[in-house]
Every structure is written in structure tokens, then in C-alpha cells.
Write a protein that holds these residues in place. Sequence first.
Motif, PDB file in Angstrom:
ATOM      1  N   VAL A 120      -5.683   5.404 -23.736  1.00 11.22           N
ATOM      2  CA  VAL A 120      -5.493   5.721 -25.184  1.00 11.22           C
ATOM      3  C   VAL A 120      -6.671   4.675 -25.267  1.00 11.22           C
ATOM      4  O   VAL A 120      -6.640   4.300 -26.569  1.00 11.22           O
ATOM      5  CB  VAL A 120      -3.874   4.872 -25.335  1.00 11.22           C
ATOM      6  N   ARG A 121      -7.428   4.992 -24.714  1.00 10.60           N
ATOM      7  CA  ARG A 121      -8.935   3.953 -25.560  1.00 10.60           C
ATOM      8  C   ARG A 121      -9.808   4.198 -26.836  1.00 10.60           C
ATOM      9  O   ARG A 121      -9.266   3.257 -27.687  1.00 10.60           O
ATOM     10  CB  ARG A 121     -10.357   3.750 -24.411  1.00 10.60           C
ATOM     11  N   ASN A 122      -9.976   5.125 -26.543  1.00 13.76           N
ATOM     12  CA  ASN A 122      -9.627   6.512 -27.642  1.00 13.76           C
ATOM     13  C   ASN A 122      -9.116   5.884 -29.242  1.00 13.76           C
ATOM     14  O   ASN A 122      -9.705   5.743 -30.460  1.00 13.76           O
ATOM     15  CB  ASN A 122     -10.903   7.689 -27.872  1.00 13.76           C
ATOM     16  N   LEU A 123      -8.070   6.241 -29.135  1.00 13.38           N
ATOM     17  CA  LEU A 123      -7.071   6.274 -30.081  1.00 13.38           C
ATOM     18  C   LEU A 123      -7.030   4.781 -30.147  1.00 13.38           C
ATOM     19  O   LEU A 123      -6.767   4.211 -31.573  1.00 13.38           O
ATOM     20  CB  LEU A 123      -5.850   6.528 -29.491  1.00 13.38           C
ATOM     21  N   ALA A 124      -6.824   3.495 -29.306  1.00 13.70           N
ATOM     22  CA  ALA A 124      -6.631   2.312 -29.595  1.00 13.70           C
ATOM     23  C   ALA A 124      -8.174   1.782 -31.049  1.00 13.70           C
ATOM     24  O   ALA A 124      -7.572   1.022 -31.327  1.00 13.70           O
ATOM     25  CB  ALA A 124      -6.356   1.472 -28.417  1.00 13.70           C
ATOM     26  N   THR A 160      -2.672  15.144 -19.355  1.00 14.37           N
ATOM     27  CA  THR A 160      -2.543  14.781 -20.111  1.00 14.37           C
ATOM     28  C   THR A 160      -2.724  14.144 -20.592  1.00 14.37           C
ATOM     29  O   THR A 160      -2.794  12.632 -19.533  1.00 14.37           O
ATOM     30  CB  THR A 160      -1.210  15.384 -20.630  1.00 14.37           C
ATOM     31  N   SER A 161      -3.186  13.464 -22.146  1.00 17.12           N
ATOM     32  CA  SER A 161      -4.044  12.263 -22.391  1.00 17.12           C
ATOM     33  C   SER A 161      -2.424  11.530 -23.141  1.00 17.12           C
ATOM     34  O   SER A 161      -1.996  12.327 -23.948  1.00 17.12           O
ATOM     35  CB  SER A 161      -4.850  12.530 -23.240  1.00 17.12           C
ATOM     36  N   ALA A 162      -2.544  10.298 -22.920  1.00 13.16           N
ATOM     37  CA  ALA A 162      -1.331   9.825 -24.120  1.00 13.16           C
ATOM     38  C   ALA A 162      -1.711   9.488 -25.533  1.00 13.16           C
ATOM     39  O   ALA A 162      -2.789   9.682 -25.731  1.00 13.16           O
ATOM     40  CB  ALA A 162      -1.271   8.401 -23.503  1.00 13.16           C
ATOM     41  N   GLY A 163      -0.595   9.815 -26.659  1.00 12.85           N
ATOM     42  CA  GLY A 163      -0.599   9.389 -27.662  1.00 12.85           C
ATOM     43  C   GLY A 163      -0.270   8.067 -28.074  1.00 12.85           C
ATOM     44  O   GLY A 163       0.269   6.946 -27.780  1.00 12.85           O
ATOM     45  N   LEU A 164      -0.208   8.159 -29.350  1.00 15.84           N
ATOM     46  CA  LEU A 164       0.249   7.204 -30.106  1.00 15.84           C
ATOM     47  C   LEU A 164       1.722   6.210 -30.156  1.00 15.84           C
ATOM     48  O   LEU A 164       2.403   5.694 -30.046  1.00 15.84           O
ATOM     49  CB  LEU A 164       0.484   8.005 -31.897  1.00 15.84           C
TER      50      LEU A 164
END
Length: 263
Positions: free
Chosen positions: A196-200, A62-66
Motif C-alpha cells: 500500500v506504499r504507493n497508494l499511501a 495481489t496488492s492491497a487497495g484503498l
Amino acid sequence: VSSVLVLPILLMYRYIPESPRWLLVTGNDSEAKRVLMSIAKTNGNSLPTDFVLKVAVDNEGTSAGLMELFSHKILKFRILILMFLWFTNCMVYYSLSLGVGSLSDNIYVSFSLSGLVEIPSHVAALVFLERLGRKWTNVGFLFCACLSTITCALLQFGNVDGYYLIMILALAGKFAISASFDAIFVYTPEIFPTDVRNLAMGICNVAARAGGILAPLVILLDLITAGLSLLVMGLIAGVASYLSLSLPETLNVPLLHTINDIQ
């Protein structure tokens, strides 16, 4: 016309592969292998069909989120600083672009010079990013932007008769903030782990757009007194340069895979 030129880009998503690193971190090993084999084929190489990919850390697919981004002490500290840096870069960049015309009797010459000065700034950013590193390139160019815009503002406050000097300082500020903008685009993705790279990056871009929205309002400060907008730009750039000192260097440092990799 500009909008029409963007339309073909919408069709490119079908041909741009997902990042193998991200796929591996999120547990999609088979898709990561498929992408790597496709890349190898494009480059005229081949990979064995039974090769195995391994990630340096355990993951649960799973990918980390906000919530993970802002609940992690170190990541929260970094994302807040970088949001301010992106806000500053965009606000100062567009404020100088919009306001440089008022520094000359010929708005066309001023605006042309403002655009031309970006060409050497991009070259300078490429050189210093590899020589000084990401951190000090960003710190240095933000400080130069601070110094040039504040000096320009003080000259205007004092009604100094130095048209060419003021113009040179404004262009120097545009040079510096353009180079800083280049640096921040390279620096930010390297600071955050893959999950979280894309989210950041998305969050930082939102902060940047907020700075761009405020840019025309900053220019209106000159209606109060000439040079006030430049003073505001310089002070904000100075704060951003100082805050950048607390961020880590990422040149030649392996990229982080997950939040668990952060020490």
C-alpha cells in the motif's frame, strides 16, 4: 519554458524498472528476478540464473487497495495523521513563500532570502534524519516552525518595531518547514508496507496539494489584522508536531512487506 523541460521525463517511464520488492510481494517473481539481474548487470555484477527469491510472508499475488488501507485500524490511524502532516507542510511552506514579501520593503530581497534559506535546511534535514531519526526530526522541525511563526505573529500583533527580528523569525519558520517537508518525504514511505506504499504516498500528496491550494487564502487573513496568517500557520504546525508523536520511528527498522506484517 518550464513545461517543455518536463516533457522528456514522460519518456523515462520505459527505462525505469518496477520495484523488485513490490513485484515479489504481488507474486510476480519472474519479473522481480529479471529486474534484479538487470540491476546486477548495470553494476558490473552477475547473478546465477537459478537463484530463488522468497518473501518473508505468504501472499496471494495481489496488492492491497484503498479499502484495506482505511479498514485496517493501525493503517487508518497513520494515514489520517500523515495526510494532516502533508497538508500542514505544504500549506505552511507555500504560505510563508508567498507572504514573506510583505515583511520587507524590498520584495525581491525577501523572496531571495526565502529561497536561499532552503539550502541549509536541506542539509540540516539530511543530518538530523540519520542522527535523531525520522520521527523526532519531523516533530522537532514542525515545532520550530510553530514557535517561530507564532512569535512572529505576536510581534506583529503588538506593533513591535523589530523589522529585522520579524524577518529572521519568518525565515526561521521557512527553514524549519522546508526541513520538515524533506523529512516527511523520507518518513512516509517507511511507515507503510510495500503493498500500500504507493497508494499511501499518492493520498498524502493529494492532501498536500489541498494545503497548497489554501495557502493564498491564508495570506489574505492579514487583511483582517497583520500577523493573523502567521498565527494560523503556527497553530496548525503545532498540532501537526503533536500528532507526529504518535507515529512510530522507522530509522534502521526493516521495511514492511504486507499489511499482515503490522503488529
